[in-house]
Design an enzyme around this catalytic site. Sequence first.
Site, short mmCIF file in Angstrom:
data_model
loop_
_atom_site.label_atom_id
_atom_site.label_comp_id
_atom_site.label_asym_id
_atom_site.label_seq_id
_atom_site.Cartn_x
_atom_site.Cartn_y
_atom_site.Cartn_z
N LYS A 120 88.55 -5.08 24.77
CA LYS A 120 87.53 -3.88 24.52
C LYS A 120 86.52 -3.67 25.96
CE LYS A 120 84.17 -3.99 21.71
NZ LYS A 120 83.21 -4.23 20.40
N ASP A 138 86.41 0.20 19.16
CA ASP A 138 85.63 -0.77 18.22
C ASP A 138 85.54 -0.63 16.77
OD1 ASP A 138 84.37 1.60 18.09
OD2 ASP A 138 82.20 1.14 18.88
#
Length: 211
Positions: A120, A138
């Site tokens: 991420k 997210d």
Amino acid sequence: MNKQKRLEILQRLRDANPNPTTELEFSTPFELLVAVTLSAQATDVGVNKATRKLFPVANTPEKIIELGLDGLKSYIKTIGLYNSKAENVMKACKMLVEKHNSQVPQSREALEALPGVGRKTANVVLNTAFGWPTIAVDTHIFRVSNRTKFAMGKNVDQVEQKLLKVVPKEFKVDVHHWLILHGRYTCVARKPRCGSCIIEDLCEFKEKTEI
């Protein structure tokens, strides 16, 4: 959700916010890397408060190494998990100096090899600092994608792969920011603000609210 609905959603989000970016404050790829590393399980507001004091003093790998671990901790102690984050940032700085001439690498593999940097974080840095068409998923993006039925998946990796597949090329660089902001301010976790949502009529969420 069909292709036409997705396209209309993306067009509306673009019209409302043509030049989206992260709410983390940064002026170099290195500052962004540090800020994103610090932002795990913390708010952008909280990270910005800390980095506004840290970056004027230390905003390169060498300067953070010079600060030392305790010095770095003193700047970021208001952020959750600051002890482990400080250690990761320090190790990452040493690796950047030793292996990358103090520059943030423009390679997923090299980024993910840095301590404290997962997929991420690498996606955010590649997208926001270097303009890559990556999509970092997210909790906000996961929620919005599933709730609207825009790109459904059982975990963040599945949602990321679905988004990469269904989002047309012209929207890929910005879609991460649009979805995150939409999840942060409109399609919030407990009670989404459907009544003030610009894509309410296109969203396939069944339990819409009036607010």
